[in-house]
Every structure is written in C-alpha cells, then in structure tokens.
Design a protein around this motif. Structure first.
Motif, short mmCIF file in Angstrom:
data_model
loop_
_atom_site.label_atom_id
_atom_site.label_comp_id
_atom_site.label_asym_id
_atom_site.label_seq_id
_atom_site.Cartn_x
_atom_site.Cartn_y
_atom_site.Cartn_z
N SER A 31 0.84 -1.21 0.00
CA SER A 31 0.00 0.00 0.00
C SER A 31 0.87 1.25 0.00
O SER A 31 2.07 1.19 0.29
CB SER A 31 -0.91 0.01 1.23
N GLU A 32 0.25 2.38 -0.32
CA GLU A 32 0.98 3.66 -0.29
C GLU A 32 1.62 3.87 1.08
O GLU A 32 2.79 4.26 1.17
CB GLU A 32 0.04 4.81 -0.62
N ARG A 43 4.03 10.73 0.00
CA ARG A 43 2.99 10.11 -0.79
C ARG A 43 3.13 10.50 -2.27
O ARG A 43 2.88 9.69 -3.17
CB ARG A 43 1.62 10.54 -0.26
N VAL A 46 5.70 8.22 -3.87
CA VAL A 46 5.17 6.88 -4.09
C VAL A 46 4.25 6.85 -5.31
O VAL A 46 4.32 5.95 -6.15
CB VAL A 46 4.42 6.38 -2.83
N ARG A 47 3.39 7.85 -5.42
CA ARG A 47 2.46 7.89 -6.54
C ARG A 47 3.20 8.06 -7.87
O ARG A 47 2.81 7.47 -8.89
CB ARG A 47 1.43 8.99 -6.32
#
Length: 226
Positions: A31-32, A43, A46-47
């Motif tokens: 997961s993020e 975040r 990560v995206r």
C-alpha cells in the motif's frame, strides 16, 4: 534529494522485486502507506513511482483496490531462418535491413572505438584478405561481426549473431551466376570496400565509417538488382 530521484529509488526497488519473483504476477503492490514507511518518502513520491511502473507495463492500478503486478512477457529471440528467405525480393529486403543497422553500427564503432576493438576490426580485415574461396563467407561475416562488436553495444552483436553467415551467403548465392566466390574481381571489390570501412573505424571517423558501410551494402544491393 529531488522527488524524481526518490521516485527512481522506489521504482528500482519495486522493479527488482517484480523481476526476481518476490512480487509475482497478480500480486498486489504494498500500500501507499507501507511504501512511504519502507522508503521514507512522501505520498507524492510513491504515486510518481507507481505511475512510472504503470507506464512500463509492469503494474495495473484499479480504483479502490490498489496496484497489481502484470505478467511479464515471455522472452523471445530474433531469428531469421534461411528457408524463410525464398526470393530475390527477400534478399533485397535483408540488404535494406542491414543497411539501416550496420551503417549505424559502423558509425558507433568509429565514434566509440577502443584500441582493442580497432585491433579486432583490423585483424578481421586481414583475415578476410587472406581467406580462401572456401573461407570467404565466414571471413566476410567475421569482419561485419567485428564492426558490430566494436560498437560496445551488445544488441548489435546479438543481432548479427542471430543472422549468422547466412546474411553473407544468401546474396552471394543470388549473385552466383555473375559473381562466383572465386571471381577475383568481385572479391577485390569487396576487399576494397571492407578496407574503407575498417580505415574509418580505426581512424575514429564516424561519418566516413557510416558512409563506407552504406556504399559497401549499397553496392551489394545494386549488384543483386543487376
């Protein structure tokens, strides 16, 4: 460290796990929040990393479900069977293909030459000049292979190895009525053309090397057309 650099780190880590099977096809990416904690990044980073993996065709993202690893395509090898080249048009098409590939290979061989590569090209040239009629095809191929090897780019070498001496033999077979392998004038023309390619590679002259290879293969094409 920039966002881009951090994203590259995350991409490299996830890609390594995908390629070594730690994250097999169908597996869900962490997961993020897990990736944020694991890589100590934001975040946004990560995206961006997941977006890059998606662009490379390694993962697919489903809204509300997360990102999943896609099946890796089966590796394939490029081969051309001599039996698949049935006509003079096929042989001409092969020459056209070689014109594009080998002209650029000659350019790179000259641009990025090393003393060892230049020596190998010269040795292959000398071996062709000394080859008997029975050895001519193998010696001719060895010269072109030496030029490909001199690029330092393994894909040029892999491609020529996949074609093999067949790429030399087929045009000569088509020319056999007019130019036999023992035709001294034909062999001398090819030797001079090889001389010009080798001289440009050894001298580190990329444009001349490219032009010399185009002249050599172009002459073969013209002879094939009659």
């Amino acid at each position: 460290m920039s966002t881009t650099t951090l994203a590259q780190t995350v991409v490299a880590g996830l890609k390594a796990r995908i390629l070594d099977g730690s994250l097999p096809a169908g597996a869900k990416l962490p997961s993020e929040n897990e990736l944020i904690e694991e890589y100590a990044v934001s975040r946004t980073v990560v995206r961006e990393a997941v977006t890059r993996l998606r662009a490379e065709g390694l993962v697919e993202t489903f809204q509300g479900r997360g990102s999943f690893v896609l099946a890796m395509p089966e590796p394939t090898s490029f081969t051309v069977e001599a039996s698949a080249i049935r006509s003079q048009a096929d042989v001409l098409a092969m020459i056209d293909f070689r014109l594009g590939v080998e002209s650029e290979a000659a350019f790179l061989a000259a641009a990025d030459r090393t003393p060892a590569a230049a020596e190998a090209v010269q040795a292959a040239l000398d071996a062709f000049a000394a080859a008997s009629a029975e050895e001519a095809v193998e010696a001719d191929f060895a010269f072109h292979r030496a030029v490909a090897a001199a690029t330092g780019n393994r894909f040029y070498l892999d491609l020529l190895d996949s074609l093999g001496p067949m790429m030399i033999m087929l045009p000569r077979t088509r020319l056999s009525e007019e130019y036999s392998l023992t035709d001294a004038a034909h062999v001398e023309r090819v030797r001079r053309e090889h001389d010009n390619i080798a001289a440009a590679v050894v001298a580190g002259d990329p444009e001349t090397a490219r032009a010399a290879m185009r002249v050599h293969l172009g002459n073969t094409r013209r002879r094939l057309q009659g």
